[in-house]
Write a protein that holds these residues in place. Structure first.
Motif, PDB file in Angstrom:
ATOM      1  N   ALA A  25      -9.024 -14.312   8.829  1.00 22.40           N
ATOM      2  CA  ALA A  25      -9.002 -15.220   8.390  1.00 22.40           C
ATOM      3  C   ALA A  25      -8.300 -15.153   7.070  1.00 22.40           C
ATOM      4  N   VAL A  26      -9.269 -14.103   6.466  1.00 22.94           N
ATOM      5  CA  VAL A  26      -8.815 -14.325   5.190  1.00 22.94           C
ATOM      6  C   VAL A  26      -7.862 -13.079   4.781  1.00 22.94           C
ATOM      7  N   PHE A  27      -8.029 -12.024   5.733  1.00 22.23           N
ATOM      8  CA  PHE A  27      -6.848 -11.077   5.472  1.00 22.23           C
ATOM      9  C   PHE A  27      -5.350 -11.494   6.436  1.00 22.23           C
ATOM     10  N   ALA A  28      -5.451 -12.533   7.072  1.00 24.15           N
ATOM     11  CA  ALA A  28      -4.176 -12.870   8.519  1.00 24.15           C
ATOM     12  C   ALA A  28      -3.692 -13.505   6.875  1.00 24.15           C
ATOM     13  N   LEU A  29      -4.026 -14.290   5.953  1.00 24.92           N
ATOM     14  CA  LEU A  29      -3.437 -15.141   4.808  1.00 24.92           C
ATOM     15  C   LEU A  29      -3.119 -14.083   3.857  1.00 24.92           C
ATOM     16  N   ALA A  30      -3.790 -12.659   3.305  1.00 27.78           N
ATOM     17  CA  ALA A  30      -2.949 -12.341   2.532  1.00 27.78           C
ATOM     18  C   ALA A  30      -1.747 -11.323   3.059  1.00 27.78           C
ATOM     19  N   VAL A  31      -1.551 -11.078   4.448  1.00 24.24           N
ATOM     20  CA  VAL A  31      -0.822 -10.375   4.314  1.00 24.24           C
ATOM     21  C   VAL A  31       0.440 -11.462   5.253  1.00 24.24           C
ATOM     22  N   GLY A  71      14.486 -14.624  -9.737  1.00 24.50           N
ATOM     23  CA  GLY A  71      15.721 -13.888  -9.163  1.00 24.50           C
ATOM     24  C   GLY A  71      15.537 -12.498  -8.963  1.00 24.50           C
ATOM     25  N   VAL A  72      14.591 -11.805  -9.618  1.00 28.99           N
ATOM     26  CA  VAL A  72      14.725 -10.854  -9.330  1.00 28.99           C
ATOM     27  C   VAL A  72      13.483  -9.861  -7.973  1.00 28.99           C
ATOM     28  N   VAL A  73      14.271  -9.482  -7.087  1.00 28.35           N
ATOM     29  CA  VAL A  73      13.753  -8.710  -5.708  1.00 28.35           C
ATOM     30  C   VAL A  73      13.216  -7.220  -5.844  1.00 28.35           C
ATOM     31  N   MET A  74      12.133  -7.692  -5.246  1.00 27.38           N
ATOM     32  CA  MET A  74      11.211  -6.010  -5.875  1.00 27.38           C
ATOM     33  C   MET A  74      11.134  -4.982  -5.061  1.00 27.38           C
ATOM     34  N   LEU A  75      10.799  -4.341  -3.741  1.00 26.40           N
ATOM     35  CA  LEU A  75      10.593  -3.588  -3.070  1.00 26.40           C
ATOM     36  C   LEU A  75       8.824  -3.282  -2.572  1.00 26.40           C
ATOM     37  N   GLU A  76       8.021  -3.446  -2.084  1.00 23.69           N
ATOM     38  CA  GLU A  76       6.327  -3.217  -0.733  1.00 23.69           C
ATOM     39  C   GLU A  76       7.497  -2.513   0.122  1.00 23.69           C
ATOM     40  N   THR A  77       6.073  -1.120  -0.004  1.00 18.54           N
ATOM     41  CA  THR A  77       6.051  -0.198   1.104  1.00 18.54           C
ATOM     42  C   THR A  77       4.996  -0.938   1.671  1.00 18.54           C
ATOM     43  N   VAL A  78       4.813  -1.173   2.267  1.00 23.33           N
ATOM     44  CA  VAL A  78       3.042  -1.164   3.063  1.00 23.33           C
ATOM     45  C   VAL A  78       2.486   0.128   3.638  1.00 23.33           C
ATOM     46  N   THR A  79       1.741   0.830   3.059  1.00 25.06           N
ATOM     47  CA  THR A  79       0.959   1.552   2.895  1.00 25.06           C
ATOM     48  C   THR A  79      -0.804   1.857   3.290  1.00 25.06           C
ATOM     49  N   ALA A  80      -0.930   1.047   3.725  1.00 25.38           N
ATOM     50  CA  ALA A  80      -2.508   1.099   4.433  1.00 25.38           C
ATOM     51  C   ALA A  80      -2.716  -0.215   5.210  1.00 25.38           C
ATOM     52  N   LEU A  81      -3.109  -0.705   6.269  1.00 29.46           N
ATOM     53  CA  LEU A  81      -2.840  -1.695   7.278  1.00 29.46           C
ATOM     54  C   LEU A  81      -3.528  -0.963   8.229  1.00 29.46           C
ATOM     55  N   GLU A  82      -5.256  -1.761   7.733  1.00 31.70           N
ATOM     56  CA  GLU A  82      -6.715  -1.978   8.879  1.00 31.70           C
ATOM     57  C   GLU A  82      -6.285  -3.422   9.223  1.00 31.70           C
ATOM     58  N   PRO A  83      -6.359  -4.476  10.149  1.00 29.55           N
ATOM     59  CA  PRO A  83      -6.702  -5.587  10.353  1.00 29.55           C
ATOM     60  C   PRO A  83      -8.093  -6.148   9.616  1.00 29.55           C
ATOM     61  N   GLY A  84      -8.208  -6.891   9.085  1.00 29.97           N
ATOM     62  CA  GLY A  84      -9.361  -7.331   9.559  1.00 29.97           C
ATOM     63  C   GLY A  84     -10.320  -6.620   7.802  1.00 29.97           C
TER      64      GLY A  84
END
Length: 161
Positions: A25-31, A71-84
């Protein structure tokens, strides 16, 4: 903390918080691109978030635009994703005045079961544009960015439902 590596200087930040909820649940909120922006409220010169727009389904390598209230738009690139368990990304496309100080930021969130709930640790590693900017960047990041991170974790606790 400041570190050097191959002639580059880094500033490292870390915040942690415990949640009375399951790691999933906490992971789901963070992403969650819809709910998370309202939780990152900024602090001082660090702006709150307005929106996150994914360029595709959430996965390693996916990019997302992160728009601040300024108004500034930055870019994030996902580097790790291990649900939970773990979520990481690189923050780039920074704009002045932050881009004068920081080249890129590497974020790493970890989620661990703890006493029936979840312990979240959020680390950021910022690469400075030059060692000469350290006297300005260090207090800015340690006080304001770390403060924004801590405020975000505090806001997540009641919002997790």
């Amino acid at each position: 903390m400041a570190a050097t590596e191959t002639g580059r200087m880094w500033i490292e930040l870390q915040v942690a918080s415990s949640f009375a909820a399951a790691t999933e649940a906490v992971f789901a909120l963070a992403v969650d691109a819809e709910r998370f922006p309202s939780l990152f409220r900024g602090f001082g010169p660090i702006p709150a978030l307005r929106r996150i727009s994914l360029h595709g389904p959430l996965a390693v390598g996916v990019r997302r635009d992160v728009e601040g209230e300024d108004g500034v738009v930055m870019l994030e690139t996902v580097t790790a994703l291990e649900p939970g368990r773990r979520h990481g990304y690189t923050l780039s496309r920074l704009r002045p005045p932050l881009s004068w100080l920081v080249r890129v930021g590497h974020a790493d969130w970890t989620f661990a079961p703890r006493d029936g709930g979840t312990e979240v640790t959020w680390r950021y590693r910022f690469e400075l544009t030059s060692p000469l900017v350290w006297p300005i960047a260090a207090p800015l990041l340690h006080v304001f960015m770390r403060g924004a991170m801590q405020r975000c974790l505090q806001a997540m606790a009641p919002a997790r439902g």
